[in-house]
Design a protein around this motif. Structure first.
Motif, PDB file in Angstrom:
ATOM      1  N   LYS A 246       0.841  -1.213   0.000  1.00 53.24           N
ATOM      2  CA  LYS A 246       0.000   0.000   0.000  1.00 53.24           C
ATOM      3  C   LYS A 246       0.870   1.255   0.000  1.00 53.24           C
ATOM      4  N   ALA A 247       1.928   1.223   0.811  1.00 59.87           N
ATOM      5  CA  ALA A 247       2.836   2.380   0.866  1.00 59.87           C
ATOM      6  C   ALA A 247       3.531   2.564  -0.487  1.00 59.87           C
ATOM      7  N   PHE A 248       3.878   1.459  -1.113  1.00 63.59           N
ATOM      8  CA  PHE A 248       4.506   1.522  -2.435  1.00 63.59           C
ATOM      9  C   PHE A 248       3.541   2.169  -3.451  1.00 63.59           C
ATOM     10  N   ALA A 249       2.285   1.712  -3.427  1.00 59.42           N
ATOM     11  CA  ALA A 249       1.284   2.269  -4.355  1.00 59.42           C
ATOM     12  C   ALA A 249       1.156   3.779  -4.150  1.00 59.42           C
ATOM     13  N   GLN A 250       1.233   4.202  -2.889  1.00 59.26           N
ATOM     14  CA  GLN A 250       1.153   5.627  -2.570  1.00 59.26           C
ATOM     15  C   GLN A 250       2.313   6.380  -3.218  1.00 59.26           C
ATOM     16  N   GLU A 251       3.500   5.809  -3.135  1.00 58.97           N
ATOM     17  CA  GLU A 251       4.678   6.460  -3.740  1.00 58.97           C
ATOM     18  C   GLU A 251       4.535   6.559  -5.255  1.00 58.97           C
ATOM     19  N   VAL A 252       3.975   5.527  -5.859  1.00 60.14           N
ATOM     20  CA  VAL A 252       3.782   5.543  -7.315  1.00 60.14           C
ATOM     21  C   VAL A 252       2.773   6.635  -7.677  1.00 60.14           C
ATOM     22  N   LYS A 253       1.708   6.705  -6.882  1.00 64.26           N
ATOM     23  CA  LYS A 253       0.668   7.709  -7.125  1.00 64.26           C
ATOM     24  C   LYS A 253       1.231   9.124  -7.019  1.00 64.26           C
ATOM     25  N   GLU A 254       2.022   9.329  -5.972  1.00 65.86           N
ATOM     26  CA  GLU A 254       2.642  10.649  -5.766  1.00 65.86           C
ATOM     27  C   GLU A 254       3.563  10.997  -6.921  1.00 65.86           C
ATOM     28  N   TYR A 255       4.304  10.022  -7.378  1.00 64.09           N
ATOM     29  CA  TYR A 255       5.226  10.275  -8.482  1.00 64.09           C
ATOM     30  C   TYR A 255       4.440  10.672  -9.738  1.00 64.09           C
ATOM     31  N   GLY A 256       3.360   9.937  -9.977  1.00 63.40           N
ATOM     32  CA  GLY A 256       2.509  10.269 -11.130  1.00 63.40           C
ATOM     33  C   GLY A 256       1.969  11.679 -11.034  1.00 63.40           C
ATOM     34  N   ALA A 257       1.519  12.042  -9.838  1.00 63.86           N
ATOM     35  CA  ALA A 257       0.929  13.385  -9.642  1.00 63.86           C
ATOM     36  C   ALA A 257       1.995  14.456  -9.854  1.00 63.86           C
ATOM     37  N   SER A 258       3.249  14.155  -9.446  1.00 59.30           N
ATOM     38  CA  SER A 258       4.318  15.150  -9.535  1.00 59.30           C
ATOM     39  C   SER A 258       4.720  15.432 -10.976  1.00 59.30           C
ATOM     40  N   ARG A 259       4.414  14.487 -11.859  1.00 56.79           N
ATOM     41  CA  ARG A 259       4.826  14.726 -13.244  1.00 56.79           C
ATOM     42  C   ARG A 259       3.635  14.717 -14.199  1.00 56.79           C
TER      43      ARG A 259
END
Ligand code: ADP
Ligand code: MG
Length: 261
Positions: A246-259
């Protein structure tokens, strides 16, 4: 205005490093959070298909048929039985695709042509790939905006990676200029041994900020979940493995949002 979704491929030509586990759990978790997700099983072993509870031989259509123009991509998409999560299943026939594609024109771009239009419908398309650098993996690299590279925390974690990096470079030069490694994920981390720490340090030195803060522990529940046809985030959401995914998915989501494009 709705922006187009991201197309991510989970790649590493080594088998058993956690690709399928990562693809299935990332897809399931993003969907559980309300994003529209399509999981594409591009491995003849069909572990992502069975990992969601489907028997590959029972399904009417699959990715092989799509690649062979025997059905449309829309026909091959099935609801996963979970809200917001759809699947394009694999079948063992995919093992023959290298040979069947040998003489096909523009064989590297087939998957991109098929999947790119679907980015209007799905916020995330996640491709699980086989343990090889064959035509299916190349198709995934050509189709993807971003790559997730799972690395098993073992002595040989970085072995063979130079070939993957070369292949990524070639695809970037010739077919997909914006291809980028989004995240490198350390999997099956064993905190009881010193080896895990050493591998982690080495991988962080090599990949720097690409490596996620989250490390996936070796966890029995993660290994059990596929035999129940479930991602661990669903099978046992409170297990250490599920919490990490779940924490990993959050990091992926954040990365997507940042770019955001
Ligand atoms: P790949 O797709 O790269 O071949 P898998 O995701 O299928 O790798 O993982 C290989 C095996 O290891 C599977 O049996 C899987 O259930 C198990 N596994 C993966 N991640 C973990 C983990 N964090 N803890 C325990 N077992 C794991
Ligand atoms: Mg796999």
């Amino acid at each position: 205005m709705a922006t187009a979704g991201w197309l991510l491929a989970v790649v590493n030509q080594k088998g058993g490093v956690g690709k399928t586990t990562t693809a299935v759990n990332l897809a399931a978790e993003l969907a559980a959070q309300g994003d529209e997700v399509l999981l594409v099983d591009a491995d003849p072993q069909a572990n992502a298909t069975s990992g969601l509870g489907f028997s590959p031989t029972d399904l009417a259509h699959n990715l092989f048929e799509v690649l062979q123009d025997e059905c449309s991509i829309e026909e091959a998409i099935i609801p996963s039985g979970r809200v917001h999560l759809h699947l394009i299943p694999a079948s063992i026939d995919l093992a023959g695709i290298d040979l069947l594609f040998a003489t096909r024109i523009a064989r590297e771009t087939v998957l991109r042509t098929l999947l790119t239009p679907l980015c209007e419908q799905y916020q995330w398309i996640i491709i699980d790939t086989p343990p090889s650098l064959g035509v299916l993996t190349i198709n995934a690299l050509v189709a993807a905006n971003g790559l997730i590279v799972p690395l098993q925390c073992e002595y040989y974690a970085l072995e063979g990676l130079s070939r993957l990096m070369q292949t990524i470079d070639l695809v970037r030069q010739h077919l997909n200029p914006s291809l980028e490694i989004w995240k490198v994920l350390l999997t099956m981390y064993d905190s009881r041994t010193k080896l895990g720490e050493q591998v982690e340090a080495e991988v962080r030195k090599f990949f720097g900020a690409k490596v996620t803060r989250t490390v996936i522990p070796r966890n029995v529940r993660v290994g059990e979940a596929p035999s129940f046809g479930q991602p661990v985030v669903e099978y046992d959401p409170r297990s250490r493995g599920a919490v990490a995914y779940k924490a990993f998915a959050q990091e992926v989501k954040e990365y997507g949002a940042s770019r955001s494009r």
